[in-house]
Design a protein around this motif. Structure first.
Motif, PDB file in Angstrom:
ATOM      1  N   SER A 188       9.612  -6.046  -5.814  1.00 45.23           N
ATOM      2  CA  SER A 188      10.168  -6.234  -4.478  1.00 45.23           C
ATOM      3  C   SER A 188       9.055  -6.084  -3.448  1.00 45.23           C
ATOM      4  N   ASP A 189       9.397  -6.269  -2.203  1.00 45.59           N
ATOM      5  CA  ASP A 189       8.425  -6.094  -1.118  1.00 45.59           C
ATOM      6  C   ASP A 189       8.299  -4.629  -0.700  1.00 45.59           C
ATOM      7  N   GLN A 190       9.060  -3.780  -1.330  1.00 47.22           N
ATOM      8  CA  GLN A 190       9.045  -2.360  -1.022  1.00 47.22           C
ATOM      9  C   GLN A 190       7.682  -1.760  -1.345  1.00 47.22           C
ATOM     10  N   GLN A 191       7.237  -0.825  -0.501  1.00 49.27           N
ATOM     11  CA  GLN A 191       5.967  -0.129  -0.749  1.00 49.27           C
ATOM     12  C   GLN A 191       6.061   0.698  -2.026  1.00 49.27           C
ATOM     13  N   PRO A 192       5.053   0.649  -2.890  1.00 51.70           N
ATOM     14  CA  PRO A 192       5.065   1.485  -4.094  1.00 51.70           C
ATOM     15  C   PRO A 192       4.780   2.942  -3.744  1.00 51.70           C
ATOM     16  N   LEU A 193       5.170   3.836  -4.637  1.00 51.94           N
ATOM     17  CA  LEU A 193       4.895   5.256  -4.482  1.00 51.94           C
ATOM     18  C   LEU A 193       3.468   5.520  -4.949  1.00 51.94           C
ATOM     19  N   LEU A 194       2.714   6.238  -4.157  1.00 48.39           N
ATOM     20  CA  LEU A 194       1.341   6.582  -4.494  1.00 48.39           C
ATOM     21  C   LEU A 194       1.247   8.098  -4.639  1.00 48.39           C
ATOM     22  N   TYR A 195       0.690   8.546  -5.746  1.00 48.92           N
ATOM     23  CA  TYR A 195       0.477   9.979  -5.976  1.00 48.92           C
ATOM     24  C   TYR A 195      -0.950  10.150  -6.448  1.00 48.92           C
ATOM     25  N   SER A 196      -1.743  10.910  -5.693  1.00 44.30           N
ATOM     26  CA  SER A 196      -3.143  11.097  -6.028  1.00 44.30           C
ATOM     27  C   SER A 196      -3.602  12.466  -5.536  1.00 44.30           C
ATOM     28  N   ASN A 197      -4.368  13.144  -6.360  1.00 37.97           N
ATOM     29  CA  ASN A 197      -4.944  14.436  -5.999  1.00 37.97           C
ATOM     30  C   ASN A 197      -3.868  15.426  -5.535  1.00 37.97           C
ATOM     31  N   GLY A 198      -2.715  15.413  -6.195  1.00 37.08           N
ATOM     32  CA  GLY A 198      -1.674  16.370  -5.890  1.00 37.08           C
ATOM     33  C   GLY A 198      -0.860  16.074  -4.651  1.00 37.08           C
ATOM     34  N   ARG A 199      -1.009  14.862  -4.079  1.00 41.89           N
ATOM     35  CA  ARG A 199      -0.253  14.527  -2.861  1.00 41.89           C
ATOM     36  C   ARG A 199       0.342  13.140  -2.976  1.00 41.89           C
ATOM     37  N   TYR A 200       1.452  12.925  -2.259  1.00 40.74           N
ATOM     38  CA  TYR A 200       2.050  11.598  -2.142  1.00 40.74           C
ATOM     39  C   TYR A 200       1.433  10.908  -0.932  1.00 40.74           C
ATOM     40  N   GLY A 201       1.325   9.589  -0.984  1.00 38.30           N
ATOM     41  CA  GLY A 201       0.751   8.842   0.117  1.00 38.30           C
ATOM     42  C   GLY A 201       1.211   7.398   0.112  1.00 38.30           C
ATOM     43  N   ARG A 202       0.533   6.573   0.905  1.00 42.93           N
ATOM     44  CA  ARG A 202       0.856   5.150   1.020  1.00 42.93           C
ATOM     45  C   ARG A 202      -0.417   4.348   0.919  1.00 42.93           C
TER      46      ARG A 202
END
Length: 76
Positions: free
Chosen positions: A60-74
């Motif tokens: 979908s066009d929905q933003q994916p979930l990003l998880y890096s270095n113990g934090r969620y982001g975009r």
């Protein structure tokens, strides 16, 4: 949350799920996914390796979930 120590019925109760034509569950809010048929299971040390044939995929066009270095982001 999902991979934690909760019983399966509680894990699935915490989010909205849909049932694919194969019968497999899929997270309704996912930005992408694959529906697979298991073709092989192999024990490798303490792990079980699952191989599958992709029967259907979606995105979908929905933003994916990003998880890096113990934090969620975009992605920006």
């Amino acid at each position: 949350d999902f991979a934690g120590g909760l019983p399966p019925e509680e894990r699935f109760a915490r989010h909205a799920w849909t049932r694919l034509s194969s019968g497999n569950p899929a997270l309704a809010a996912s930005s992408a996914g694959f529906d697979c048929v298991v073709t092989e299971l192999s024990q490798v040390g303490s792990h079980l390796v699952v191989l599958g044939r992709v029967e259907h995929c979606w995105y979908s066009d929905q933003q994916p979930l990003l998880y890096s270095n113990g934090r969620y982001g975009r992605f920006v």
